[in-house]
Scaffold this motif. Sequence first.
Motif, PDB file in Angstrom:
ATOM      1  N   GLU A   1      -5.543   1.371  -5.460  1.00  0.00           N
ATOM      2  CA  GLU A   1      -6.464   1.570  -4.340  1.00  0.00           C
ATOM      3  C   GLU A   1      -7.719   2.204  -4.930  1.00  0.00           C
ATOM      4  OE1 GLU A   1      -5.268   4.015  -0.989  1.00  0.00           O
ATOM      5  OE2 GLU A   1      -6.795   3.057   0.270  1.00  0.00           O
TER       6      GLU A   1
ATOM      7  N   HIS B   1       0.861  -1.191   0.000  1.00  0.00           N
ATOM      8  CA  HIS B   1       0.000   0.000   0.000  1.00  0.00           C
ATOM      9  C   HIS B   1       0.893   1.235   0.000  1.00  0.00           C
ATOM     10  CE1 HIS B   1      -4.018   1.781   1.702  1.00  0.00           C
ATOM     11  NE2 HIS B   1      -3.441   2.600   0.814  1.00  0.00           N
TER      12      HIS B   1
ATOM     13  N   HIS C   1       1.453   5.286  -2.056  1.00  0.00           N
ATOM     14  CA  HIS C   1       1.011   6.328  -3.001  1.00  0.00           C
ATOM     15  C   HIS C   1       2.213   7.115  -3.518  1.00  0.00           C
ATOM     16  CE1 HIS C   1      -3.191   5.588  -2.061  1.00  0.00           C
ATOM     17  NE2 HIS C   1      -2.760   5.362  -0.832  1.00  0.00           N
TER      18      HIS C   1
END
Length: 332
Positions: A79, A26, A28
């Motif tokens: 996501e 996970h 970004h």
Amino acid sequence: MTTETGTPARGPHFAGAGSWYRGNLHCHTTESDGNLSPSDAAAGFANLGYDFLAITDHDRITDPASVDAHGLCLIPSVELTAGAGLLGTEFHLLGIGIDPSTVLPPGTSPGRVSSAWLREQGAAVFAAHPHWSGLTVDDLMGLTIDGIEACNGGTTLDSLKGEAFTYWDEGLLRGACWTGLGTDDTHWHTLDRGTAWVMVRATERTPAALVSAIKAGHFYGSTGPDIKDVYLEFVDDCRVLKVHVHTSPVAAMYLSGPGARSRHTFHETTSGITSVTEVDPARMSITSHTFEVDLTVSGPARHAGRGTGQRHIRVSCMDWNRGRAWSNPLFF
Ligand SMILES: [Zn+2]
Ligand SMILES: [Zn+2]
């Protein structure tokens, strides 16, 4: 999993051939709301000694082919925003392992639709940070997911809403077979890297092999220690369950079952402590333990989920820095 008397049944996440690979599922980048470019994000995790990374920008798939991987295995991922849950808040789904050319559904699509769609694309699907999103276990039970983020370290840093162990345990008791991730949800805003991770047991360090292992639950989550092995042994005509656990040096190990029916163990000397100065991690660490459970009486493994007949245990440990590691559930 076999329940033959006296036949050890290794936890499936420890049984497979292959090696352990450490990764973050996970993260970004500047392709959504992260502060670093995808290549710099890869460099950040390469510097931490990670083996793989899933860049999960919001509602777009950042193509690994356009990224300098800095030696990491990059798993194309996303996501995905989903429409409101039961309490009215939109939420997020992780799709790990998805063709970068895929056209994504709109972020207003219901979660049950988007999660099933991600599964159809071949992705491993997880509900991200359920607590932060204001989800309920009922929301999660309606999704097509492989598991949930049990610990999202970045969200914990941001809001103290990054943990979902209670969601996980309730879901398991209600018959779900979820696995539990540790992730960073890195945005490069704070110290949101290296906070929580997964160790995946895979045959090779490729996106396909890693995603296959993740779907099969062949991993454990951690914020510190290592779980080296967990296996079950049924003895005494299956009346007694032995749970053998091996870890890196830790302060405590836990066998989690339903409700209060759980167990823990510390080094035998800790029970004799009369002064804080006697606490000595070097002397009091443990690396192995066998939990012995009488299956004929109420205990951590006696209770089956209501109406489901499903029985499971989870194993966790905590090191002296309060770092934790947790196995996926072992069903029997
Ligand atoms: Zn999110
Ligand atoms: Zn995120």
